[in-house]
Enzyme design. Structure first.
Site, short mmCIF file in Angstrom:
data_model
loop_
_atom_site.label_atom_id
_atom_site.label_comp_id
_atom_site.label_asym_id
_atom_site.label_seq_id
_atom_site.Cartn_x
_atom_site.Cartn_y
_atom_site.Cartn_z
N CYS A 185 -20.16 5.46 96.74
CA CYS A 185 -20.76 6.81 96.81
C CYS A 185 -20.00 7.74 97.74
O CYS A 185 -19.71 7.39 98.87
CB CYS A 185 -22.20 6.69 97.28
SG CYS A 185 -22.98 8.30 97.53
N ASP A 222 -12.26 16.41 93.62
CA ASP A 222 -12.89 17.28 94.61
C ASP A 222 -11.94 17.30 95.80
O ASP A 222 -11.73 16.27 96.45
CB ASP A 222 -14.27 16.71 94.99
CG ASP A 222 -15.35 17.76 94.89
OD1 ASP A 222 -15.17 18.83 95.48
OD2 ASP A 222 -16.37 17.48 94.22
C1 LIG Z 1 -19.79 19.73 92.23
C2 LIG Z 1 -20.47 20.87 92.85
C3 LIG Z 1 -20.99 21.92 92.06
C4 LIG Z 1 -20.91 21.89 90.56
O1 LIG Z 1 -19.64 22.20 90.11
P1 LIG Z 1 -19.42 22.43 88.53
O2 LIG Z 1 -17.94 22.53 88.39
O3 LIG Z 1 -20.15 23.67 88.16
O4 LIG Z 1 -20.01 21.24 87.84
C5 LIG Z 1 -21.57 22.97 92.69
N1 LIG Z 1 -21.67 23.04 94.02
C6 LIG Z 1 -21.19 22.07 94.81
C7 LIG Z 1 -21.33 22.20 96.28
C8 LIG Z 1 -20.57 20.95 94.25
O5 LIG Z 1 -20.10 19.97 95.05
S1 SF4 Z 2 -23.29 8.03 93.71
FE1 SF4 Z 2 -25.19 9.20 93.35
S2 SF4 Z 2 -26.74 7.65 92.76
FE2 SF4 Z 2 -24.99 6.56 93.66
S3 SF4 Z 2 -25.61 6.32 95.83
FE3 SF4 Z 2 -24.37 8.20 95.70
S4 SF4 Z 2 -25.80 9.90 95.41
FE4 SF4 Z 2 -26.89 7.96 94.98
#
Ligand SMILES: *Cc1c(COP(=O)(O)O)cnc(C)c1O
Ligand code: SF4
Length: 355
Positions: free
Chosen positions: A119, A318
């Site tokens: 996670c 990310d």
């Molecule tokens: C991942 C995320 C989103 C969603 O991003 P999308 O590209 O629209 O799916 C929005 N806000 C935050 C802070 C995120 O980490």
């Molecule tokens: S990946 Fe999502 S479902 Fe899995 S522990 Fe993290 S927040 Fe929870």
């Protein structure tokens, strides 16, 4: 008596600590001290549905590796970080992250039905972290109301579908009363890992007049689509909720073309449009799960063209500083003098004229 395989007692409740795991046969008793050290640091939960899928004799089992703790989690690399996607840099009120112009992400619960060993928010989720209190949620709603550029609110966590239908409905009614909020999106693993939670009451709570709800379902391996999980997803789809997928690219779990294709097809067969394949984040103690980006690009190349276009997610990273998600390829075009080279799915290059 014939020689029996080691008896495995299928659990009827969520396994929450190393002793539970030993009793259910998922880990050997001699591993208890090492796993107690992991448990002191990171939350553990394996629902009965997921525990039942694990082959305890296979240490490489793709379901087991996602949920059964491992001492390797205590080895932290220097490039790994407690807040790998930089939520902290964009937190505008407790639990509310405003990273992109038109949408916010609200962590309105800090617990999950299962705890994934990879996670990205592992330092922030779990029963040891207090849930945002009513004042925090009120502050978040106040911020959203005061920012007309916010078109979408993403409920994450933790897993928002672990909250009670009543708690979800209260929040959704408040958001629905804000004119500029048009979309609510839920990021959840519940339909897969705890399908019995997807009740009529929960489904009703997710929706409201005045906004459109979307559900993003997290799954990483085709075996997670049990009969019960498929039925739970079907209940959401039958209720008219648009469904998209999220998966994490995980070494040894789904990082081969056949497994990845089967996973994406499982989503599509269940009316879930593949949305994101996340490159593994630099969360502490998760090196054993990460591939390189080049490996991820090769896998995406293997999907393109060979598998239906419906089955293609966007592969995203990310960026660790908090700058957001960026597609990381692969790229099928390149320069060719004034023109372009476009590569087809078989790998053959074609010239495309300029302008
Ligand atoms: C991942 C995320 C989103 C969603 O991003 P999308 O590209 O629209 O799916 C929005 N806000 C935050 C802070 C995120 O980490
Ligand atoms: S990946 Fe999502 S479902 Fe899995 S522990 Fe993290 S927040 Fe929870």
């Amino acid at each position: 008596m014939t020689q029996a395989a080691k008896t495995v007692a299928f659990p009827t409740r969520t396994l929450r600590n190393p002793t539970d795991l030993v009793e259910s046969g998922l880990v050997a008793v001699e591993n208890l001290p090492a796993l107690d050290a992991v448990a002191a640091r990171y939350a553990i939960a394996i629902t009965p549905e997921m525990a039942e899928l694990v082959d305890p004799r296979d240490r490489r089992d793709p379901i087991g590796r996602q949920f059964v703790p491992d001492p390797a989690e205590l080895a932290v690399l220097t490039e790994e970080r407690p807040d790998p996607i930089g939520d902290g840099a964009h937190q505008v009120s407790p639990g509310l992250i405003h990273r992109y112009p038109d949408r916010v992400l609200l962590k309105f619960i800090n617990v999950c039905a299962v705890y994934c060993r990879f996670c990205f928010r592992r330092e922030m989720v779990g029963p040891q972290t207090p849930n945002p209190n009513p004042d925090d949620v009120a502050a978040a709603v106040g911020y959203i109301r005061a920012h007309p550029e916010i078109w979408e609110v993403i409920l994450s966590g933790g897993d928002p579908l672990v909250a009670s239908p009543r708690r979800i409905a209260t929040l959704i009614q408040e958001l629905a009363a804000i004119d500029h909020v048009r979309i609510v999106r839920y990021h959840t693993r519940v339909p897969i890992v705890a399908p019995e939670r997807v009740t009529d009451a929960l489904i009703a709570a997710l929706q409201s007049d005045g906004l459109t709800s979307w559900v993003a379902i997290h799954a990483n391996h085709p075996r997670e689509f049990t009969r019960e999980a498929r039925a739970a997803i079907g209940r959401l789809a039958d209720a008219g909720l648009p469904l998209v997928s999220q998966s994490v690219l995980l070494a040894g779990i789904n990082d081969d073309p056949d497994t990845l294709a089967a996973l994406m097809r499982a989503f599509v067969e269940n009316r879930v449009k593949p949305y994101y394949l996340h490159h593994g984040d630099l969360a502490p103690g998760t090196r054993q799960f990460r591939t390189s980006i080049a490996e991820g690009q090769d896998l995406m190349r293997a999907l393109r063209g060979h598998v239906s276009g419906l089955c293609q997610p966007t592969y995203v990273l990310d960026i660790p500083g908090g700058q957001g998600k960026t597609p990381v390829g692969p790229c099928f075009t390149g320069p060719n003098g004034e023109a372009m080279t476009v590569t087809d799915f078989r790998g053959e290059a074609h010239r495309y004229p300029p302008g």
